[in-house]
Design a protein around this motif. Structure first.
Motif, short mmCIF file in Angstrom:
data_model
loop_
_atom_site.label_atom_id
_atom_site.label_comp_id
_atom_site.label_asym_id
_atom_site.label_seq_id
_atom_site.Cartn_x
_atom_site.Cartn_y
_atom_site.Cartn_z
N PRO A 158 -68.50 13.48 46.39
CA PRO A 158 -69.30 14.66 45.99
C PRO A 158 -69.01 15.79 46.55
O PRO A 158 -69.60 17.08 45.84
N PHE A 159 -68.09 16.01 47.08
CA PHE A 159 -67.41 17.34 47.90
C PHE A 159 -66.22 17.55 47.08
O PHE A 159 -65.76 18.53 47.51
N ILE A 160 -65.66 16.84 46.28
CA ILE A 160 -64.36 17.11 45.77
C ILE A 160 -64.56 18.11 44.39
O ILE A 160 -64.97 17.23 43.39
N ASN A 161 -64.57 19.02 44.46
CA ASN A 161 -65.05 20.10 43.34
C ASN A 161 -63.44 20.75 42.64
O ASN A 161 -62.64 20.21 43.24
N ARG A 162 -63.67 21.68 41.77
CA ARG A 162 -62.50 21.79 41.16
C ARG A 162 -61.53 22.57 42.11
O ARG A 162 -60.44 22.77 41.89
N LEU A 163 -62.15 23.37 43.01
CA LEU A 163 -61.21 24.19 44.08
C LEU A 163 -60.44 23.25 44.81
O LEU A 163 -59.33 23.50 45.29
N GLU A 164 -61.29 22.09 45.23
CA GLU A 164 -60.38 21.19 46.23
C GLU A 164 -59.50 20.61 45.58
O GLU A 164 -58.31 20.35 45.96
N ILE A 165 -59.78 20.10 43.83
CA ILE A 165 -58.82 19.44 43.22
C ILE A 165 -57.56 20.33 43.26
O ILE A 165 -56.32 20.02 43.29
N PHE A 166 -57.75 21.61 42.79
CA PHE A 166 -56.80 22.61 42.64
C PHE A 166 -55.93 22.73 44.09
O PHE A 166 -54.58 22.87 43.95
N LYS A 167 -56.51 22.73 45.02
CA LYS A 167 -55.92 22.63 46.32
C LYS A 167 -55.05 21.32 46.62
O LYS A 167 -53.78 21.74 47.06
N ILE A 168 -55.59 20.33 46.48
CA ILE A 168 -54.69 19.16 46.63
C ILE A 168 -53.58 19.18 45.69
O ILE A 168 -52.64 18.83 46.23
N GLY A 169 -53.77 19.51 44.64
CA GLY A 169 -52.63 19.43 43.76
C GLY A 169 -51.58 20.52 43.93
O GLY A 169 -50.35 20.09 44.01
N CYS A 170 -51.89 21.83 44.52
CA CYS A 170 -51.04 22.70 44.96
C CYS A 170 -50.17 22.34 46.08
O CYS A 170 -48.96 22.46 46.22
N ILE A 171 -51.01 21.83 47.00
CA ILE A 171 -50.38 21.50 48.27
C ILE A 171 -49.57 20.26 48.12
O ILE A 171 -48.20 20.23 48.66
#
Length: 585
Positions: free
Chosen positions: A25-38
């Motif tokens: 419920p808390f994995i939004n597009r900003l978090e997905i982008f963060k996970i992908g970049c890191i």
């Protein structure tokens, strides 16, 4: 003995699956982008180290235990980098997500510089020591590789986000410790019967350092995004998957908080203090990502401050003066708008003469008005005008004579807030999502209805409180059993209990019936929101609507029904993980 792939299938991937379900419920597009970049950065930065220490014989691999080799390193090692990074970031999400970023900014230049440069100086020494160990090619070669490889990256990240990391040291430490212990346990399970177990201490250090790097990288991202949403004038580009946004994130990362005006954060902190006494508002804020959460805090605090401004026991003359000044404030802030719902897509500074407000408003009220003026560029004028029309209704002690009056009043004081919340989501969700903007008119209509429905729940709950403390009644007079007598008891005598429990329950039930109607008509529109917003919006409304069950289950009408923290948690979890699914699929 397990192969590398078997280790992932047995130990790491199932844990990632569980963490994904928990954090969904808390994995939004900003978090997905963060996970992908890191994750991408982690893989790229690991390639030289892995190849170097395999080339030098620090590690060897049995050909039958690996699928393929890229360079000198089995493909499973690269998979491990991806898996460990994702696992650590998902685990960290459960602990570091909940604080508002600007609360972790350090505006004291002296302490900021000390926290920044002292660890960097120490890490410079560690880098030199690691280099010495590597070139001497002694038995500490692997340790030297780790230190020489990790320290420069940590120094760069610490330069921009070290202070931010220190402010969140407890959740960040938990975020590091969990994956580190788990990865060490996996390593011990796989090598306990193998002579290679002699590298256990170095492996322990390796897992600790790499998880520290991942969590610190997450802090870099969170600090940069926090700077963007806190100082929109300096960082005008909202989230989008683009190089423009990435460049702005890098600039925000390098920016020192002490060089920015602390007054902005001071006003936000004041807003948070205002909401500390509001259970419903306080709970719903934390269900959204940092950008939306910050703006909702400002809006909710503004509504709370202005509501108390016109509900308190100060003299009527002062209330009317504050109302007129508030209307002037709205006129100044939205002076350049061409229509009721005209909004700006890029930040614009509003020039306001605050001197005329300072002599009338309290410090808390001024802080709230200043905070709203900073985010007003992406908000429409009409809902603010409606909100103050509702306050004027209260000051004039206008009677709610029928259902039309009731719907008009709830539009003013609550439907307007629903519309403002929608515009926050449309702006903060990202500039590259046009679908939300295209549906703005449709969604605005139903945002008003959702707000109306929640206000009707408020009225159902506060029949006694509104009468006793304010001498007001929002229940339509046309629905009363004895209009003249009931109004006299509620508005003049301020003795609502003399109506009798049966009548109070009856009147509250009528309000709940109308609230349910508004909810039924509007809840379908939630499906038009992005999937990662649906659960948060639903949970926010359901926490408020949870009061209905409390009111209905009490044999005696409660003076002011409220939910316990446990009940609120159950409602939130049920909505986020179960109820919201029907709106997504």
């Amino acid at each position: 003995m397990l192969t590398y792939l078997g280790i992932h299938l047995s130990y790491t991937i199932p844990v990632i699956g569980v963490l994904t379900l928990i954090t969904r419920p808390f994995i939004n597009r900003l978090e997905i982008f963060k996970i992908g970049c890191i994750t991408a950065a982690a893989v790229l930065y690991s390639v030289p180290l892995y190849n170097y220490y395999v080339y030098n014989g620090v590690k060897t691999y049995s050909p039958e235990s690996v699928l393929a080799v890229i360079g000198n390193v089995p493909i499973e090692e690269y998979i491990l980098v991806v898996v460990q990074t994702v696992l650590t970031l998902l685990w960290a999400t459960m602990f570091v997500l909940w604080s508002t970023p600007c609360l972790n900014f350090n505006y004291d230049k002296r302490s900021y510089q000390l926290i920044r440069w002292l660890p960097i100086s120490l890490l410079s020494t560690v880098t030199a020591a690691g280099y010495t160990m590597v070139v001497s090619a002694q038995d500490k070669f692997y340790l030297g590789c780790i230190l020489f490889w990790a320290s420069p990256a940590i120094m760069i990240m610490w330069y921009g986000a070290g202070n931010f990391f220190v402010k969140k040291i407890i959740p960040s430490s938990i975020a590091i410790a969990g994956p580190t212990l788990y990865m060490c346990w996996i390593h011990w399970m796989t090598v306990k019967n193998d002579d290679s177990g002699v590298l256990a201490l170095e492996e322990l250090l390796f897992f600790f350092v790499t998880n520290l790097m991942v969590v610190l990288a997450g802090s870099c991202y969170d600090k940069a995004y926090g700077m963007i949403v806190t100082y929109s004038l300096d960082f005008p580009h909202q989230f989008s998957v683009s190089w423009r946004f990435v460049r702005q994130m890098l600039r925000a990362f390098a920016n020192s908080e002490y060089s920015t005006p602390s007054a902005v954060t001071h006003d936000i902190k004041t807003s948070i203090k205002v909401l500390n006494t509001s259970n419903a508002f306080g709970t719903s804020n934390y269900l959204f990502h940092a950008g939306i959460r910050l703006d909702l805090i400002i809006l909710y605090a503004f509504c709370r401050v202005t509501d108390e401004m016109f509900d308190n026991r100060t003299d009527e003359k002062k209330k009317k003066l504050k109302l007129e000044l508030s209307k002037q404030f709205i006129s100044e802030v939205f002076a350049d708008r061409k229509s009721d719902y005209d909004v700006k897509r890029t930040p614009q500074e509003v020039n306001i003469d605050w001197k005329k407000y300072e002599s009338v408003f309290t410090d808390v009220e001024l802080s709230s008005y200043r905070a709203v003026s900073r985010i007003a560029f992406f908000l429409p004028r009409k809902p603010f005008e409606e909100l103050f029309a509702g306050y004027q209704w209260d000051l004039e002690f206008r009677l709610v004579r029928n259902e039309n009056d009731l719907m008009l009043y709830t539009t003013y004081v609550a439907g307007s807030i629903g519309a403002l919340c929608l515009y926050v989501m449309m702006y903060r969700y990202g500039n590259d999502i046009n679908d939300l903007v295209d549906k703005a008119d449709y969604l605005t209509k139903y945002a008003y209805k959702i707000g109306q429905g929640l206000q009707l729940v408020n009225i159902a709950r506060d029949l006694v409180t509104d009468s006793e403390s304010l001498g007001r009644c929002y229940f339509p007079a046309e629905y009363m059993d004895d209009e003249k007598e009931d109004l006299r008891i509620l508005c003049q005598e301020k003795n609502p209990r003399s109506l009798g429990n049966k009548k109070l329950k009856k009147y509250s039930s009528k309000m709940i019936q109308l609230a349910n109607k508004q909810q039924f008509e509007s809840v379908g529109a939630i499906k038009c929101l992005p999937q990662d917003l649906i659960g948060s919006v639903l949970a926010s409304t359901e926490v408020y609507r949870g009061l209905i069950k409390i009111i209905q289950s009490c044999p005696i009408y409660p003076t002011r029904a409220s939910l316990s923290n446990w009940n609120k948690l159950l409602i939130v979890l049920n909505t986020l993980y179960i109820k919201s699914i029907q709106y997504i699929f």
